[in-house]
Design an enzyme around this catalytic site. Structure first.
Site, PDB file in Angstrom:
ATOM      1  N   ASP A 479      42.301  62.023 -29.144  1.00  0.00           N
ATOM      2  CA  ASP A 479      41.834  63.244 -28.528  1.00  0.00           C
ATOM      3  C   ASP A 479      41.934  62.993 -27.019  1.00  0.00           C
ATOM      4  O   ASP A 479      41.991  61.852 -26.578  1.00  0.00           O
ATOM      5  CB  ASP A 479      40.376  63.439 -28.964  1.00  0.00           C
ATOM      6  CG  ASP A 479      39.635  64.440 -28.125  1.00  0.00           C
ATOM      7  OD1 ASP A 479      40.120  65.564 -28.009  1.00  0.00           O
ATOM      8  OD2 ASP A 479      38.580  64.077 -27.596  1.00  0.00           O
ATOM      9  N   ASP A 679      35.667  67.194 -32.845  1.00  0.00           N
ATOM     10  CA  ASP A 679      36.661  66.370 -33.521  1.00  0.00           C
ATOM     11  C   ASP A 679      36.220  65.887 -34.897  1.00  0.00           C
ATOM     12  O   ASP A 679      36.960  65.182 -35.571  1.00  0.00           O
ATOM     13  CB  ASP A 679      36.989  65.110 -32.689  1.00  0.00           C
ATOM     14  CG  ASP A 679      37.610  65.471 -31.362  1.00  0.00           C
ATOM     15  OD1 ASP A 679      38.224  66.545 -31.279  1.00  0.00           O
ATOM     16  OD2 ASP A 679      37.467  64.682 -30.416  1.00  0.00           O
TER      17      ASP A 679
HETATM   18  P1  ADP Z   1      40.009  68.008 -26.235  1.00  0.00           P
HETATM   19  O1  ADP Z   1      40.804  68.165 -27.472  1.00  0.00           O
HETATM   20  O2  ADP Z   1      40.896  67.721 -25.057  1.00  0.00           O
HETATM   21  O3  ADP Z   1      38.931  66.992 -26.341  1.00  0.00           O
HETATM   22  P2  ADP Z   1      38.305  70.308 -26.788  1.00  0.00           P
HETATM   23  O4  ADP Z   1      38.802  70.521 -28.175  1.00  0.00           O
HETATM   24  O5  ADP Z   1      36.930  69.794 -26.633  1.00  0.00           O
HETATM   25  O6  ADP Z   1      39.322  69.420 -25.939  1.00  0.00           O
HETATM   26  O7  ADP Z   1      38.456  71.666 -25.989  1.00  0.00           O
HETATM   27  C1  ADP Z   1      39.702  72.287 -25.889  1.00  0.00           C
HETATM   28  C2  ADP Z   1      39.750  73.359 -24.857  1.00  0.00           C
HETATM   29  O8  ADP Z   1      38.864  74.402 -25.217  1.00  0.00           O
HETATM   30  C3  ADP Z   1      39.317  72.915 -23.502  1.00  0.00           C
HETATM   31  O9  ADP Z   1      40.365  72.369 -22.766  1.00  0.00           O
HETATM   32  C4  ADP Z   1      38.866  74.236 -22.896  1.00  0.00           C
HETATM   33  O10 ADP Z   1      39.948  74.964 -22.424  1.00  0.00           O
HETATM   34  C5  ADP Z   1      38.276  74.953 -24.078  1.00  0.00           C
HETATM   35  N1  ADP Z   1      36.822  74.795 -24.209  1.00  0.00           N
HETATM   36  C6  ADP Z   1      36.154  74.188 -25.209  1.00  0.00           C
HETATM   37  N2  ADP Z   1      34.820  74.266 -25.018  1.00  0.00           N
HETATM   38  C7  ADP Z   1      34.649  74.899 -23.851  1.00  0.00           C
HETATM   39  C8  ADP Z   1      33.506  75.283 -23.081  1.00  0.00           C
HETATM   40  N3  ADP Z   1      32.267  74.995 -23.486  1.00  0.00           N
HETATM   41  N4  ADP Z   1      33.711  75.942 -21.933  1.00  0.00           N
HETATM   42  C9  ADP Z   1      34.943  76.231 -21.526  1.00  0.00           C
HETATM   43  N5  ADP Z   1      36.044  75.895 -22.188  1.00  0.00           N
HETATM   44  C10 ADP Z   1      35.916  75.249 -23.345  1.00  0.00           C
HETATM   45 MG    MG Z   2      37.286  65.902 -26.906  1.00  0.00          MG
END
Ligand code: ADP
Ligand code: MG
Length: 812
Positions: A479, A679
């Site tokens: 991730d 995740d």
């Molecule tokens: P990663 O896979 O990189 O760990 P996440 O799955 O946690 O990322 O989140 C993916 C995307 O969703 C972030 O890059 C953002 O654009 C959006 N996102 C998720 N949660 C939030 C939030 N609380 N506020 C704003 N954007 C969010």
């Molecule tokens: Mg993450």
């Protein structure tokens, strides 16, 4: 006529009729049906016991996305290593039992059962009915394991056995005059008496028709004794050999004692962890200090900790400051600064090296992180690596094979014209030389030691099979946010559109994000505090995993999240915003829309973890494919991938897409490493799920392994440790097999005719016990294992240039 079994269970997680339908559908495949009370979750399942077991039913319910209430019981049971597999299988068949796991290292069995079908007491009774002796139940069992074994009887039998053997040898070489047989008979009888327990265990296992090493030894020593007694009384012909009986038992009982000691030493570190839990605590009550046992502290109490003391509870600092050594959890020896100003969290079992703290308890006793870790490390040994399950099965057959071989040997020599006495001697030697014991014990012991080792390196391992799996992994999916990057995000800039001001955008976005735990939300809220924007409580709040949040703030609908979220909500994104986004490639871009119109674009930056390049390089050199999977946009995802040399990148994934990705890579053995935020599904479905825990709070559900040290290098360490475990396990198994393969034929007299070579039973026993002890000692050397290369690399990493190629070489 088909028979139908009915069992009452409690289903966890049901709250609507749709749940019930989903479960019904899942069970239909088993030909089972279920009636669920949606209020309490209590349910009655009906199934055909010939087609399915309660375990299958529970699994089907789980697969449907729910779970069944389970309870577990830890029992101290005296089962030989060879019987472990049979014991597990027999208990698993008891009504109401989901599964049973037994660790021959600690002699503890963990039974997971349905509290609605069977009570704890009935369960113990059922196990006893199967012919196994349950000595203790519950927590005390765990304690008792640690304090067993008086050295007197084994030492005395060793001395007596040795005396008999040396006197006899002295006679044979005419060094001493001939001694009366009565003396040997008395010595042997004494040793038999001293080892009544071993004999009893051995014959009882034989009566249960699952012979153990004890059975072989018991047979060997009693056969020699009985035959000699008959010869002495003139009933049988031939020489007596009481010294063989005394020698076999004396050597074996001393060897077993030595083995126990070695095991106890190897498991010492688990006890040391448990020690951290005990002690006194000073509680502040009604303004005065009260010293109580640390188990009596309650949530909400304030405890005082002085320099040099262990912190007795999990909690937050409410007064004072100091440096806390958290190496118990992270392996990181440098103390961390903790202060009341930031209300820093502290953990039970960590040490205040200097300063003064008052800590308000948030978790106490069995709920603390420490307690959880101890529990997990102990549990790890119940989940066995695959090759151990194979060994378990072999061991059961091996003892039978030996009994058969021994009988065959006796008959063979008798028919070859040897005396009954010689034939009996060979038969007894075969029984005494076989050593199925290391097969049963060597691997679990290695695993138990490794689990403690891993915890010290900052990785919490949930099962012994993790060591096997981490080595077999051929693809690692990472991730991005919080895993390959630090997750400590910061807002770089706010771009505004449609006439909104920066303060307005921050206020609306910040208020909407208030309840979110996501690092992006924290970064935005933090920025609001920095620039002095007041936040308001949102009227409603909804979070779309992997995309963002939608909230009502001051009567307006505010959406904060990815471009994908904007598309989904059909927000018109103006050209200039897309242009800005293209210019900012590499940053995480968060769109803010108000009432369906774009108001701002928040540019968030994150730093790649310092150790991430090393870990990626390490994995690539190991021939492991590295993949990046992120919910973030293409720009941000690819820039991180490029920096780390990762070729395969998947962007804009929702949590369920990540889980699907793991499945699509099926055929490969995929490890998914994530930070636990969004995740969990992917971690759960991967061949090996690894969660980044980040020290302060180990996530309790997800993952086969949790990285507690918040340091990705731990992943490389775990793989190296996995290899060491495999090496030791293979060495031990190979040694045990080779030993038996060579000595058993010699004991049976294969070299007697050609070379006149015979292995007397007492010498056979000595050889056997030496091999046994050496295998255990070999397992224990893992205690000294160090991830030396990786350590040196880390040192170089922080001292020198992180991309120094020498560093990378040192790691691999
Ligand atoms: P990663 O896979 O990189 O760990 P996440 O799955 O946690 O990322 O989140 C993916 C995307 O969703 C972030 O890059 C953002 O654009 C959006 N996102 C998720 N949660 C939030 C939030 N609380 N506020 C704003 N954007 C969010
Ligand atoms: Mg993450």
């Amino acid at each position: 006529m088909s028979s139908v079994a009915e069992e009452k269970v409690r289903v966890v997680g049901v709250d609507c009729p749709a749940c019930s339908v989903a479960i019904q559908r899942g069970l239909a495949g088993l030909g089972a049906s279920i009636d669920i009370d949606l209020v309490t979750g209590e349910a009655l399942v009906r199934f055909d016991p010939r087609k399915a077991t309660l375990r299958d039913v529970a699994r089907a319910i789980r697969d449907a996305g729910y779970d069944v209430e389970k309870r577990s019981l830890t029992l101290l049971v005296d089962v030989g290593e060879e019987e472990a597999a049979r014991f597990e299988a027999a208990v698993a068949r008891v009504r109401g039992v989901f599964e049973c796991r037994y660790s021959p290292v600690t002699k503890l069995a963990r039974v997971v059962y349905n509290p609605y079908s069977i009570t704890e007491k009935e369960l113990v009774e059922e196990i006893e009915k199967l012919g196994f002796k349950v000595s203790r139940a519950g927590e005390e069992a765990v304690e008792e394991v640690e304090e067993r074994g008086a050295p007197l009887a084994p030492l005395a039998s060793f001395a007596l056995g040795l005396a008999a053997v040396t006197l006899h040898a002295g006679e044979a070489f005419a060094l001493i005059p001939h001694l009366h047989e009565n003396l040997y008979a008395a010595l042997a009888a004494l040793v038999l008496l001293l080892n009544a327990r071993l004999l009893n265990n051995g014959f009882r296992a034989l009566a249960r028709r699952s012979p153990t090493m004890d059975s072989l030894v018991a047979l060997s020593s009693t056969v020699t004794f009985a035959y000699s007694a008959l010869a002495m009384l003139g009933v049988a012909h031939g020489a007596t050999f009481f010294e063989a009986s005394a020698g076999v038992l004396g050597f074996v009982s001393a060897g077993k004692y030595l083995e126990e000691r070695l095991k106890a030493r190897a498991l010492q570190s688990i006890r040391e962890l448990a020690e951290l839990q005990r002690g006194r605590a000073r509680v502040v009550r009604d303004g005065s200090l009260l010293e109580v046992d640390s188990s009596e502290v309650k949530v909400g109490d304030t405890v005082e900790v002085r320099a040099g003391e262990l912190i007795p509870v999990d909690g937050v600092v409410v007064e004072g400051w100091g440096y806390v050594d958290e190496s118990t959890f992270t392996g990181e020896p440098v103390p961390r600064f903790k202060t009341a100003e930031r209300r820093d969290p502290v953990l039970a079992g960590t040490l205040l090296t200097s300063g003064f703290l008052r800590v308000m308890a948030t978790r106490v006793g069995g709920d603390t992180n420490l307690a959880y870790i101890i529990e997990t490390v102990k549990e790890a040994q119940f989940r066995k690596p695959g090759f151990q399950r194979l060994a378990d099965r072999l061991v059961g057959h091996l003892t039978w094979a030996v009994l058969a071989l021994s009988a065959f040997t006796f008959v063979f020599w008798l028919f070859s014209g040897e005396s009954v006495s010689t034939a009996a001697m060979f038969a007894a030697a075969v029984l005494a030389v076989t050593c199925p014991c290391p097969l049963g014990i060597a691997v679990p012991l290695v695993t138990a030691v490794a689990a403690v080792k891993a915890a010290k390196l900052g990785v919490l391992v949930r099962g012994g099979d993790v060591f096997e799996k981490i080595v077999r992994v051929d693809t690692v999916v990472f991730d991005k946010t919080g895993t390959l990057t630090s997750g400590l995000l910061a807002v770089r800039a706010v771009h505004t559109f449609n006439g909104y001001s920066e303060a307005e955008v921050l206020k609306l976005a910040g208020s909407a994000e208030r309840r979110s735990e996501h690092p992006i939300a924290k970064a935005i809220v933090e920025r609001c505090a920095e620039v002095g924007v007041e936040l308001v409580e949102p009227e409603s709040y909804d979070h779309v995993p992997g995309m963002g949040v939608i909230a009502r703030v001051d009567g307006r609908t505010v959406a904060v999240g990815s471009l994908r979220l904007m598309e989904q909500l059909e927000v018109a994104v103006p050209r200039e915003a897309l242009d800005a986004a293209a210019r900012l490639a590499g940053a995480t871009l968060i769109f803010v829309a108000v009432d369906g119109r774009l108001a701002g674009l928040v540019e968030v930056r994150d730093a790649v973890r310092a150790e991430a390049p090393l870990v990626v390089q390490y994995l690539k050199r190991e021939g492991v494919e590295v993949v990046l999977a992120t919910g973030d946009g293409r720009g941000a995802g690819e820039s991180v991938a490029r920096a780390l040399g990762i070729e395969k990148v998947y962007c804009e994934l929702r949590p369920e897409d990540k889980a699907d990705l793991v499945e699509e890579l099926g055929g490969r053995r995929v490890a998914f490493v994530g930070d636990g935020i969004n995740d969990a599904a992917a971690i759960g479905r991967a061949f090996l799920g690894v969660a980044m825990g980040g020290g302060a709070d180990v996530s309790r559900e997800a993952g086969d392994a949790v990285i507690m040290s918040n340091d990705l290098l731990a992943l490389a360490h775990l793989r190296e440790l996995g290899k060491a475990v495999k090496r030791k396990a293979v060495e031990n198994l190979a040694w045990a097999f080779a030993y038996n393969a060579v000595l058993v034929p010699v004991a049976a007299g294969a070299l007697y005719k050609s070379m006149g070579l015979a292995l007397r039973p007492e010498l056979a026993a000595l050889a056997m016990i030496l091999s046994d002890v050496s295998v255990v000692a070999n397992a224990a050397t893992l205690l000294r294992w160090k991830p030396l290369l990786a350590h040196r690399a880390r040192h170089a990493l922080y001292v020198d240039n992180p991309f120094n190629p020498i560093v990378l070489d040192a790691l691999v």
